[in-house]
Write a protein that holds these residues in place. Structure first.
Motif, mmCIF file in Angstrom:
data_model
loop_
_atom_site.group_PDB
_atom_site.id
_atom_site.type_symbol
_atom_site.label_atom_id
_atom_site.label_comp_id
_atom_site.label_asym_id
_atom_site.label_seq_id
_atom_site.Cartn_x
_atom_site.Cartn_y
_atom_site.Cartn_z
ATOM 1 N N GLY A 136 -16.150 -27.600 -10.785
ATOM 2 C CA GLY A 136 -17.097 -28.671 -9.290
ATOM 3 C C GLY A 136 -18.252 -29.435 -9.357
ATOM 4 N N THR A 137 -18.714 -29.714 -8.846
ATOM 5 C CA THR A 137 -19.934 -30.304 -8.583
ATOM 6 C C THR A 137 -20.735 -29.115 -7.926
ATOM 7 O OG1 THR A 137 -20.037 -31.387 -6.878
ATOM 8 C CG2 THR A 137 -19.844 -32.769 -8.465
ATOM 9 N N ARG A 138 -20.097 -28.081 -6.324
ATOM 10 C CA ARG A 138 -20.193 -27.413 -6.092
ATOM 11 C C ARG A 138 -19.007 -26.455 -6.086
ATOM 12 N NH1 ARG A 138 -22.030 -30.318 -0.684
ATOM 13 N NH2 ARG A 138 -19.985 -32.602 -1.123
ATOM 14 N N SER A 139 -18.549 -26.132 -7.091
ATOM 15 C CA SER A 139 -17.999 -25.347 -6.964
ATOM 16 C C SER A 139 -16.849 -24.554 -8.352
ATOM 17 C CB SER A 139 -16.482 -25.685 -5.574
ATOM 18 O OG SER A 139 -15.776 -26.830 -6.476
ATOM 19 N N ASN A 140 -15.796 -23.827 -8.172
ATOM 20 C CA ASN A 140 -15.757 -23.453 -9.533
ATOM 21 C C ASN A 140 -14.349 -23.943 -9.717
ATOM 22 O OD1 ASN A 140 -17.986 -20.729 -9.334
ATOM 23 N ND2 ASN A 140 -18.084 -22.143 -10.563
ATOM 24 N N PHE A 141 -13.571 -23.582 -10.441
ATOM 25 C CA PHE A 141 -12.055 -24.289 -11.330
ATOM 26 C C PHE A 141 -11.438 -22.665 -11.212
ATOM 27 C CE2 PHE A 141 -9.415 -26.885 -13.369
ATOM 28 C CZ PHE A 141 -8.974 -27.606 -12.748
ATOM 29 N N ILE B 72 -20.174 -16.627 -6.674
ATOM 30 C CA ILE B 72 -19.933 -15.339 -6.127
ATOM 31 C C ILE B 72 -17.805 -15.252 -5.445
ATOM 32 C CG2 ILE B 72 -20.581 -13.737 -4.064
ATOM 33 C CD1 ILE B 72 -23.226 -14.732 -5.891
ATOM 34 N N THR B 73 -17.628 -16.368 -5.210
ATOM 35 C CA THR B 73 -16.301 -16.542 -4.010
ATOM 36 C C THR B 73 -15.421 -16.538 -5.133
ATOM 37 O OG1 THR B 73 -17.924 -18.709 -3.222
ATOM 38 C CG2 THR B 73 -14.580 -17.857 -2.682
ATOM 39 N N ARG B 74 -16.073 -17.100 -6.878
ATOM 40 C CA ARG B 74 -14.796 -16.644 -8.207
ATOM 41 C C ARG B 74 -14.763 -15.620 -8.254
ATOM 42 N NH1 ARG B 74 -16.661 -16.129 -13.280
ATOM 43 N NH2 ARG B 74 -15.077 -17.320 -14.843
ATOM 44 N N THR C 206 -12.688 -22.892 -5.906
ATOM 45 C CA THR C 206 -13.778 -21.927 -5.057
ATOM 46 C C THR C 206 -15.685 -22.257 -4.709
ATOM 47 O OG1 THR C 206 -14.506 -20.235 -6.904
ATOM 48 C CG2 THR C 206 -12.246 -19.724 -5.790
ATOM 49 N N SER C 207 -15.207 -21.652 -3.224
ATOM 50 C CA SER C 207 -16.841 -21.993 -3.702
ATOM 51 C C SER C 207 -17.481 -20.794 -2.123
ATOM 52 C CB SER C 207 -17.315 -23.307 -2.694
ATOM 53 O OG SER C 207 -17.198 -23.642 -2.242
ATOM 54 N N SER C 208 -18.597 -21.028 -1.207
ATOM 55 C CA SER C 208 -18.743 -20.112 -0.214
ATOM 56 C C SER C 208 -18.395 -20.878 1.100
ATOM 57 C CB SER C 208 -20.154 -20.157 -0.347
ATOM 58 O OG SER C 208 -20.266 -19.221 -1.471
ATOM 59 N N ASP D 248 -29.573 -11.393 -5.873
ATOM 60 C CA ASP D 248 -29.595 -11.321 -7.047
ATOM 61 C C ASP D 248 -29.910 -12.881 -7.867
ATOM 62 O OD1 ASP D 248 -29.768 -8.762 -6.653
ATOM 63 O OD2 ASP D 248 -27.809 -8.116 -7.392
ATOM 64 N N ARG D 249 -28.905 -13.319 -7.538
ATOM 65 C CA ARG D 249 -28.755 -14.575 -8.357
ATOM 66 C C ARG D 249 -29.647 -15.724 -7.939
ATOM 67 N NH1 ARG D 249 -23.484 -18.405 -6.989
ATOM 68 N NH2 ARG D 249 -24.186 -18.353 -5.706
ATOM 69 N N PHE D 250 -29.768 -16.338 -6.558
ATOM 70 C CA PHE D 250 -31.447 -16.834 -5.951
ATOM 71 C C PHE D 250 -32.675 -16.111 -7.504
ATOM 72 C CE2 PHE D 250 -35.035 -17.043 -3.550
ATOM 73 C CZ PHE D 250 -34.954 -18.580 -3.097
#
Ligand code: PDD
Length: 277
Positions: free
Chosen positions: A179-184, A203-205, A238-240, A52-54
């Protein structure tokens, strides 16, 4: 390089043949979108949400995915079957495609789905926590997972100088966005706080927020300012790929005297249980 098979415009190819044209906008202008997920127990984690996000990223950039969501889903499952020797990282890419004028997409996209063996970060990052730095900036279209990570590459080069594992974007208003490749996430006064604006909807968030809610942890989605760092009782990313990664230092300040906090540990434990259930 692994012997994995990857999807490219209707064919299954080995890495040697996984190629796009040098005239593709992805190459010449960094234009295109992607999404990234992984498998747990050889099953794609939150596939529907990633697809969906893609599609949403593509739509927001005016690109049309040349397949339906169901077809992309089937490609992912087929790839998992073809590459069943390990857990996988799966990257779905839609390039901007070849152009006539060097800038305008004309629908000649490439759709790639790349299957590589999942690689974990060192265990010590989770046990002892990591250092991060802050950098000025924010992503141009935060909801879109677009290919151009120039800012991230520059920020991570800077992070490496300080032995830091991630860089946090701080926008013009002094807000830590992601983050550059993550949520905080930060914990202040026992409350779990995460920014809700100017971010990629990780999604991990979402999964972590769900777990936190089930654990009865108080949650607030709101802005976090760089000036609040000294108030952080705990912090994590958080991230995949990172899952939940504890932060124990931000720039020259330690978080929780440099040790991993109890709420973070609890969430990490529950996350492991959740992904393996
Ligand atoms: N990145 N914010 C940004 C800018 C990201 O690039 C990512 C993921 C996230 C976390 O999203 P999720 O929880 O859905 O993985 C947030 C992937 C892992 C990457 O680019 O490699």
């Amino acid at each position: 390089m692994s012997n994995n098979l990857h999807y490219l415009n209707g064919n299954w190819v080995f890495a040697d043949n996984l190629k796009v044209s040098a005239f593709d906008l992805a190459v010449s202008r960094g234009f295109g979108v992607f999404d990234f997920l992984r498998t747990y127990n050889y099953q794609p984690f939150y596939l529907k949400e990633h697809i969906d996000r893609f599609f949403n990223s593509a739509k927001l950039l005016g690109l049309k995915v040349p397949k339906t969501k169901k077809e992309v889903e089937d490609i992912v499952y087929e790839g998992i079957n073809k590459n069943s020797s390990s857990e996988l990282n799966i990257k779905i890419i839609l390039t901007g495609g070849e152009t006539e004028d060097g800038l305008t997409p004309i629908g000649k996209h490439s759709l790639l789905v790349i299957f590589t063996p999942a690689i974990s970060y060192p265990e010590v990052f989770y046990q002892k926590g990591i250092r991060v730095i802050t950098v000025k900036g924010s992503r141009f279209l935060p909801h879109v997972k677009y290919l151009n990570y120039t800012q991230a590459v520059i920020a991570m080069n800077e992070a490496k100088k300080f032995n830091a594992q991630e860089a946090l974007y701080v926008n013009e208003e002094g807000k830590i966005t992601e983050g550059t490749r993550s949520n905080f996430f930060a914990i202040i006064n026992n409350k779990l706080i995460t920014p809700d604006k100017y971010i990629l909807n990780g999604i991990t968030r979402e999964v972590v927020l769900k777990i936190a809610k089930n654990l009865g942890i108080e949650i607030e989605k709101k802005d976090i300012f760089v000036s609040q760092i000294t108030q952080f009782e705990e912090a994590f990313l958080t991230s995949s790929t990172k899952e939940i990664m504890p932060i124990v230092a931000i720039d020259d300040k330690t978080v929780r005297k440099g040790s991993v906090g109890e709420i973070t540990k609890k969430l990490m434990r529950e996350f492991k249980v959740f992904v393996n259930s």
